[in-house]
Design an enzyme around this catalytic site. Structure first.
Site, PDB file in Angstrom:
ATOM      1  CG  ASP A  72      -0.226  -0.223   2.516  1.00 64.68           C
ATOM      2  OD1 ASP A  72       0.921   0.245   2.658  1.00 64.68           O
ATOM      3  OD2 ASP A  72      -0.798  -0.860   3.412  1.00 64.68           O
ATOM      4  CG  ASP A  74       1.066   3.909   4.404  1.00 60.69           C
ATOM      5  OD1 ASP A  74      -0.156   3.735   4.462  1.00 60.69           O
ATOM      6  OD2 ASP A  74       1.891   2.978   4.536  1.00 60.69           O
ATOM      7  CG  ASP A 155       8.002   1.103  12.661  1.00 56.11           C
ATOM      8  OD1 ASP A 155       8.411   1.799  11.700  1.00 56.11           O
ATOM      9  OD2 ASP A 155       7.200   0.160  12.507  1.00 56.11           O
TER      10      ASP A 155
HETATM   11  P1  ATP Z   1       3.454  -2.668   5.016  1.00 51.24           P
HETATM   12  O1  ATP Z   1       2.373  -1.686   4.616  1.00 51.24           O
HETATM   13  O2  ATP Z   1       4.212  -3.240   3.901  1.00 51.24           O
HETATM   14  O3  ATP Z   1       2.982  -3.659   6.002  1.00 51.24           O
HETATM   15  P2  ATP Z   1       4.542  -0.337   6.306  1.00 51.24           P
HETATM   16  O4  ATP Z   1       5.914  -0.032   6.818  1.00 51.24           O
HETATM   17  O5  ATP Z   1       4.016   0.575   5.243  1.00 51.24           O
HETATM   18  O6  ATP Z   1       4.565  -1.829   5.842  1.00 51.24           O
HETATM   19  P3  ATP Z   1       2.207   0.392   7.776  1.00 51.24           P
HETATM   20  O7  ATP Z   1       1.540  -0.343   8.879  1.00 51.24           O
HETATM   21  O8  ATP Z   1       1.481   0.583   6.490  1.00 51.24           O
HETATM   22  O9  ATP Z   1       3.587  -0.339   7.541  1.00 51.24           O
HETATM   23  O10 ATP Z   1       2.633   1.794   8.375  1.00 51.24           O
HETATM   24  C1  ATP Z   1       3.144   2.849   7.566  1.00 51.24           C
HETATM   25  C2  ATP Z   1       4.293   3.539   8.288  1.00 51.24           C
HETATM   26  O11 ATP Z   1       3.815   4.087   9.526  1.00 51.24           O
HETATM   27  C3  ATP Z   1       5.447   2.642   8.708  1.00 51.24           C
HETATM   28  O12 ATP Z   1       6.360   2.452   7.651  1.00 51.24           O
HETATM   29  C4  ATP Z   1       6.040   3.417   9.842  1.00 51.24           C
HETATM   30  O13 ATP Z   1       6.825   4.496   9.397  1.00 51.24           O
HETATM   31  C5  ATP Z   1       4.818   3.983  10.533  1.00 51.24           C
HETATM   32  N1  ATP Z   1       4.307   3.063  11.574  1.00 51.24           N
HETATM   33  C6  ATP Z   1       3.382   2.101  11.440  1.00 51.24           C
HETATM   34  N2  ATP Z   1       3.166   1.461  12.593  1.00 51.24           N
HETATM   35  C7  ATP Z   1       3.972   2.020  13.497  1.00 51.24           C
HETATM   36  C8  ATP Z   1       4.212   1.814  14.884  1.00 51.24           C
HETATM   37  N3  ATP Z   1       3.563   0.863  15.543  1.00 51.24           N
HETATM   38  N4  ATP Z   1       5.132   2.607  15.494  1.00 51.24           N
HETATM   39  C9  ATP Z   1       5.776   3.586  14.802  1.00 51.24           C
HETATM   40  N5  ATP Z   1       5.618   3.821  13.514  1.00 51.24           N
HETATM   41  C10 ATP Z   1       4.717   3.067  12.847  1.00 51.24           C
HETATM   42 MG    MG Z   2       2.093   0.525   4.428  1.00 49.91          MG
END
Ligand code: ATP
Ligand code: MG
Length: 470
Positions: A72, A74, A155
């Protein structure tokens, strides 16, 4: 990737201790706009045209830099959620703990988050926009800030990279590009323990990203996870449901299971399953069944096929249900009520740690109930069972059990053959008991005939192929 300018661009409002970003300009990184979702680009451009800062962030940037297709996209911006809503008709605001805007394009949802400021170290709760629990857990995180502040409260370093739509550069405030190139997963900041206490789910995210992207977890992060794994018990069961699905539907579920166990993260989430695996006699075989199921799930995900959360939970909790049912039967409870009670009590205890929404737990029960029916039914009843809405899931489950030595491979083969025959052939099969029909005394003994759909290769997990739906 070469850094195009190591000089920082001073940005107003940056906290003094936040390092200047490394800037990789459009020629210095491999991200092309053609690889970015059209809807995400639309949102980025509209925010920019309205005078806001707008960047792609998180998994979208990380995966594009790795040459992978993002799950996805963001977006992070200096526009508040309310300002985002004014710009997009198709926008809804969600979340209390973490307020966000969702811009909706049919089935595609683009998540837009406003830059966040970190909460104060001294636990200052300002005016209710930020809140920490007694254990240091973030309860609310809605204080808006600058991009620099936003970067350091994410994170992992590899998740804090920003693709700026203004000039198509990648901004790196935390050394994420270097870590990505070195294949290291590192928490931002110099105190991993505090970062994991703030949000223990980051431990599960570490396991998932390391397994899925083939990264090494930095030593200091590993040490902190080992120590803080019991904090998983403090996370809301509903949040864990989502995280567990992300772990086991990541395409690297077998590695995730190994790693969860190595860190002591599996037991707090699935205490009964973990206990069943630790049995000195049968533990190995029980775990092996889960491994077979996860391997099958990985294959399906990596082949682009649908998977069903209910199937996953049915597999994780299968050994506890069998154990509980056997205990009740040994206590003179008749077989059918014993199974009903066992299923109900295992599910009821499970939802105290990781919840299972009812629409899934109902399907979990149906998959389990079908096991006895697939083992028993012959004749016309067998043909009726082919039309059961969960037949494919139940049949896949049976064949996975057969692979793990928990059911007769000949039984799986019989159901495989039955499905492959035309109507006359099916009638002949159920009447004559031919085609490898199960007979008493063959259980656990039969030789596997390795062809056809045996081994859970069917589409029972997928339902409509739409991921979480069943
Ligand atoms: P994917 O979508 O592939 O699972 P992602 O890294 O994009 O991985 P998301 O859950 O979509 O994960 O979150 C988007 C972004 O928001 C992360 O890359 C991170 O920067 C931040 N983020 C998400 N969850 C947390 C958390 N629990 N603590 C701190 N930052 C977070
Ligand atoms: Mg994501």
């Amino acid at each position: 990737m070469t850094e195009s300018s190591s000089e920082s661009i001073p940005r107003p409002g940056a906290a003094a201790e936040v390092p200047a970003p490394r800037v990789y300009d459009r020629g210095a990184h491999g991200i092309s706009r053609a690889a970015i979702d059209d809807n995400a680009l639309k949102v980025l451009y509209r925010l920019r045209d309205a005078g806001h800062r707008a960047c792609l962030v998180g998994g979208g940037v990380r995966d594009l830099l790795l040459g992978r297709e993002p799950k996805d996209f963001d977006i992070a911006t200096d526009a508040t959620p309310e300002q985002v809503r004014e710009l997009f008709r198709n926008c809804r605001l969600i979340g209390r703990r973490f307020r966000l805007a969702h811009v909706v394009f049919g089935r595609d949802v683009i998540e837009v988050a406003t830059f966040r400021a970190p909460h104060d170290e001294d636990g200052d709760e300002d005016d209710g926009r930020v809140a920490l629990s007694e254990e240091g857990r973030i309860l609310r995180d809605n204080r808006y800030g600058t991009i620099e502040q936003d970067a350091v409260r994410r994170d992992f370093t590899i998740n804090a990279l920003y693709y700026d739509i203004e000039d198509f550069s990648v901004l790196d405030y935390t050394g994420g590009v270097e870590d990505l190139e070195a294949g290291v997963l590192r928490l931002i900041g110099d105190d991993p323990e505090t970062r994991l206490r703030e949000d223990p789910v980051r431990m599960l995210r570490a396991v998932r990203f390391a397994a899925k992207l083939g990264l090494r977890i930095a030593a200091e992060v590993e040490a902190a996870i080992h120590e803080l794994a019991p904090l998983m018990r403090t996370v809301a069961p509903a949040r864990l449901f989502d995280e567990v699905i992300k772990l086991f539907h990541s395409g690297a579920a077998v590695t995730c299971l190994d790693e969860l166990e190595r860190f002591g993260l599996f037991e707090p989430m699935f205490p009964e399953a973990a206990a069943s695996f630790s049995d000195p006699e049968q533990g190995r075989a029980r775990r092996q069944f889960l491994v077979e199921s996860l391997r099958n799930t990985d294959t399906r995900i990596n082949d682009g096929l649908g998977v069903n959360p209910a199937f996953l939970y049915a597999a994780i909790l299968w050994a506890p249900v069998q154990i509980r049912a056997a205990a009740l039967i040994a206590d003179e409870e008749p077989e059918i009520p014993a199974w009903q009670q066992a299923m109900a009590s295992v599910l009821e205890r499970q939802v105290r740690t990781v919840s299972i929404p009812r629409r899934f737990s109902q399907v979990v029960r149906e998959i389990w109930e079908l096991q006895a029916r697939l083992e028993r039914h012959r004749g016309a009843r067998a043909l009726r069972l082919l039309g059961h809405p969960r037949f494919r899931a139940g049949y896949d489950f049976l064949c996975l059990r057969a692979r793990a030595g928990d059911a007769d491979p000949a039984l799986c083969q019989w159901w495989t053959d039955l499905q492959e025959r035309d109507e006359d052939g099916q009638q002949a099969m159920v009447k004559s008991g031919s085609g490898g029909a199960p007979r008493k005394g063959r259980r656990r003994g039969g030789r596997r005939r390795g062809r056809g759909k045996q081994g859970g290769q069917g589409d029972g997990q997928g339902g409509d192929g739409g991921g979480a739906s069943v």
